[in-house]
Design a protein around this motif. Structure first.
Motif, PDB file in Angstrom:
ATOM      1  N   VAL A  25       0.889  -1.104   0.165  1.00 40.24           N
ATOM      2  CA  VAL A  25      -0.158   0.035   0.075  1.00 40.24           C
ATOM      3  C   VAL A  25       0.846   1.312  -0.110  1.00 40.24           C
ATOM      4  O   VAL A  25       0.701   2.083  -0.827  1.00 40.24           O
ATOM      5  CB  VAL A  25      -0.897  -0.066   1.142  1.00 40.24           C
ATOM      6  CG1 VAL A  25      -1.681   1.284   1.266  1.00 40.24           C
ATOM      7  CG2 VAL A  25      -2.126  -1.193   1.264  1.00 40.24           C
ATOM      8  N   GLU A  26       1.885   1.136   0.782  1.00 39.39           N
ATOM      9  CA  GLU A  26       2.742   2.341   0.846  1.00 39.39           C
ATOM     10  C   GLU A  26       3.407   2.762  -0.523  1.00 39.39           C
ATOM     11  O   GLU A  26       3.694   3.788  -0.920  1.00 39.39           O
ATOM     12  CB  GLU A  26       4.083   1.989   1.971  1.00 39.39           C
ATOM     13  CG  GLU A  26       3.524   1.988   3.301  1.00 39.39           C
ATOM     14  CD  GLU A  26       4.523   1.513   4.302  1.00 39.39           C
ATOM     15  OE1 GLU A  26       5.608   1.820   3.893  1.00 39.39           O
ATOM     16  OE2 GLU A  26       4.207   1.258   5.298  1.00 39.39           O
ATOM     17  N   TRP A  27       3.844   1.554  -1.222  1.00 34.02           N
ATOM     18  CA  TRP A  27       4.603   1.765  -2.507  1.00 34.02           C
ATOM     19  C   TRP A  27       3.360   2.421  -3.456  1.00 34.02           C
ATOM     20  O   TRP A  27       3.702   3.520  -4.298  1.00 34.02           O
ATOM     21  CB  TRP A  27       4.691   0.466  -3.282  1.00 34.02           C
ATOM     22  CG  TRP A  27       5.120   0.584  -4.770  1.00 34.02           C
ATOM     23  CD1 TRP A  27       4.201   0.410  -5.594  1.00 34.02           C
ATOM     24  CD2 TRP A  27       6.244   0.956  -5.200  1.00 34.02           C
ATOM     25  NE1 TRP A  27       4.949   0.554  -6.886  1.00 34.02           N
ATOM     26  CE2 TRP A  27       6.312   1.157  -6.565  1.00 34.02           C
ATOM     27  CE3 TRP A  27       7.419   1.723  -4.479  1.00 34.02           C
ATOM     28  CZ2 TRP A  27       7.234   1.650  -7.291  1.00 34.02           C
ATOM     29  CZ3 TRP A  27       8.275   2.393  -5.460  1.00 34.02           C
ATOM     30  CH2 TRP A  27       8.285   2.243  -6.898  1.00 34.02           C
ATOM     31  N   ASN A  28       2.010   2.038  -3.546  1.00 31.82           N
ATOM     32  CA  ASN A  28       1.040   2.804  -4.190  1.00 31.82           C
ATOM     33  C   ASN A  28       0.995   4.260  -3.900  1.00 31.82           C
ATOM     34  O   ASN A  28       0.983   5.324  -4.693  1.00 31.82           O
ATOM     35  CB  ASN A  28      -0.243   1.995  -4.096  1.00 31.82           C
ATOM     36  CG  ASN A  28      -0.123   0.685  -4.863  1.00 31.82           C
ATOM     37  OD1 ASN A  28       0.778   0.457  -5.921  1.00 31.82           O
ATOM     38  ND2 ASN A  28      -0.905  -0.264  -4.404  1.00 31.82           N
ATOM     39  N   HIS A  29       1.059   4.628  -2.452  1.00 30.35           N
ATOM     40  CA  HIS A  29       1.002   5.894  -1.955  1.00 30.35           C
ATOM     41  C   HIS A  29       2.316   6.536  -2.796  1.00 30.35           C
ATOM     42  O   HIS A  29       2.001   7.779  -2.998  1.00 30.35           O
ATOM     43  CB  HIS A  29       1.065   5.968  -0.694  1.00 30.35           C
ATOM     44  CG  HIS A  29      -0.140   5.781  -0.150  1.00 30.35           C
ATOM     45  ND1 HIS A  29      -1.600   6.370   0.105  1.00 30.35           N
ATOM     46  CD2 HIS A  29      -0.856   4.476   0.568  1.00 30.35           C
ATOM     47  CE1 HIS A  29      -2.397   5.792   0.486  1.00 30.35           C
ATOM     48  NE2 HIS A  29      -2.408   4.578   0.960  1.00 30.35           N
ATOM     49  N   LYS A  30       3.388   5.915  -2.618  1.00 31.61           N
ATOM     50  CA  LYS A  30       4.994   6.900  -3.107  1.00 31.61           C
ATOM     51  C   LYS A  30       4.466   7.079  -4.515  1.00 31.61           C
ATOM     52  O   LYS A  30       4.953   8.047  -5.174  1.00 31.61           O
ATOM     53  CB  LYS A  30       5.814   5.906  -2.944  1.00 31.61           C
ATOM     54  CG  LYS A  30       6.304   6.091  -1.460  1.00 31.61           C
ATOM     55  CD  LYS A  30       7.420   4.957  -1.418  1.00 31.61           C
ATOM     56  CE  LYS A  30       7.915   4.833   0.189  1.00 31.61           C
ATOM     57  NZ  LYS A  30       8.881   3.976   0.568  1.00 31.61           N
ATOM     58  N   VAL A  31       4.098   5.981  -5.578  1.00 31.91           N
ATOM     59  CA  VAL A  31       3.791   6.418  -6.627  1.00 31.91           C
ATOM     60  C   VAL A  31       2.838   7.528  -7.081  1.00 31.91           C
ATOM     61  O   VAL A  31       3.073   8.489  -7.953  1.00 31.91           O
ATOM     62  CB  VAL A  31       3.167   5.000  -7.519  1.00 31.91           C
ATOM     63  CG1 VAL A  31       2.986   5.064  -8.948  1.00 31.91           C
ATOM     64  CG2 VAL A  31       4.631   4.012  -7.425  1.00 31.91           C
ATOM     65  N   LEU A  32       1.706   7.334  -6.246  1.00 31.49           N
ATOM     66  CA  LEU A  32       0.909   8.637  -6.483  1.00 31.49           C
ATOM     67  C   LEU A  32       1.025   9.877  -5.908  1.00 31.49           C
ATOM     68  O   LEU A  32       0.948  10.819  -6.828  1.00 31.49           O
ATOM     69  CB  LEU A  32      -0.612   8.076  -5.977  1.00 31.49           C
ATOM     70  CG  LEU A  32      -1.273   7.005  -6.420  1.00 31.49           C
ATOM     71  CD1 LEU A  32      -2.302   6.459  -5.479  1.00 31.49           C
ATOM     72  CD2 LEU A  32      -1.951   7.319  -7.890  1.00 31.49           C
TER      73      LEU A  32
END
Length: 73
Positions: A25-32
């Protein structure tokens, strides 16, 4: 690319590796956070192992993916 064709859409590669720490989930937040104003979509995807009953296995796996996706929103 968009200067040549302004209808092009950009897709970033997200993560859907469901493990208990929530790092995916953190990875997706970083990408966004990093690309949010440059991308149109984020793709969350998953890889499955091989099965002799392909359609049943993929169907069950897709349901698992959907349930986890909905529970994390």
């Amino acid at each position: 690319m968009q200067s040549v064709d302004n209808t092009i859409k950009f897709v970033a590669s997200g993560s859907s590796y469901y493990e208990s720490t929530g790092i995916w989930v953190e990875w997706n937040h970083k990408v966004l956070a990093g690309l949010g104003d440059l991308i149109d979509y984020i793709s969350i995807h998953r890889y499955w192992e091989r099965s002799d009953d392909y359609y049943n296995y993929i169907g069950q796996s897709a349901m698992d993916f959907e349930e986890k996706n909905n529970s994390d929103s």
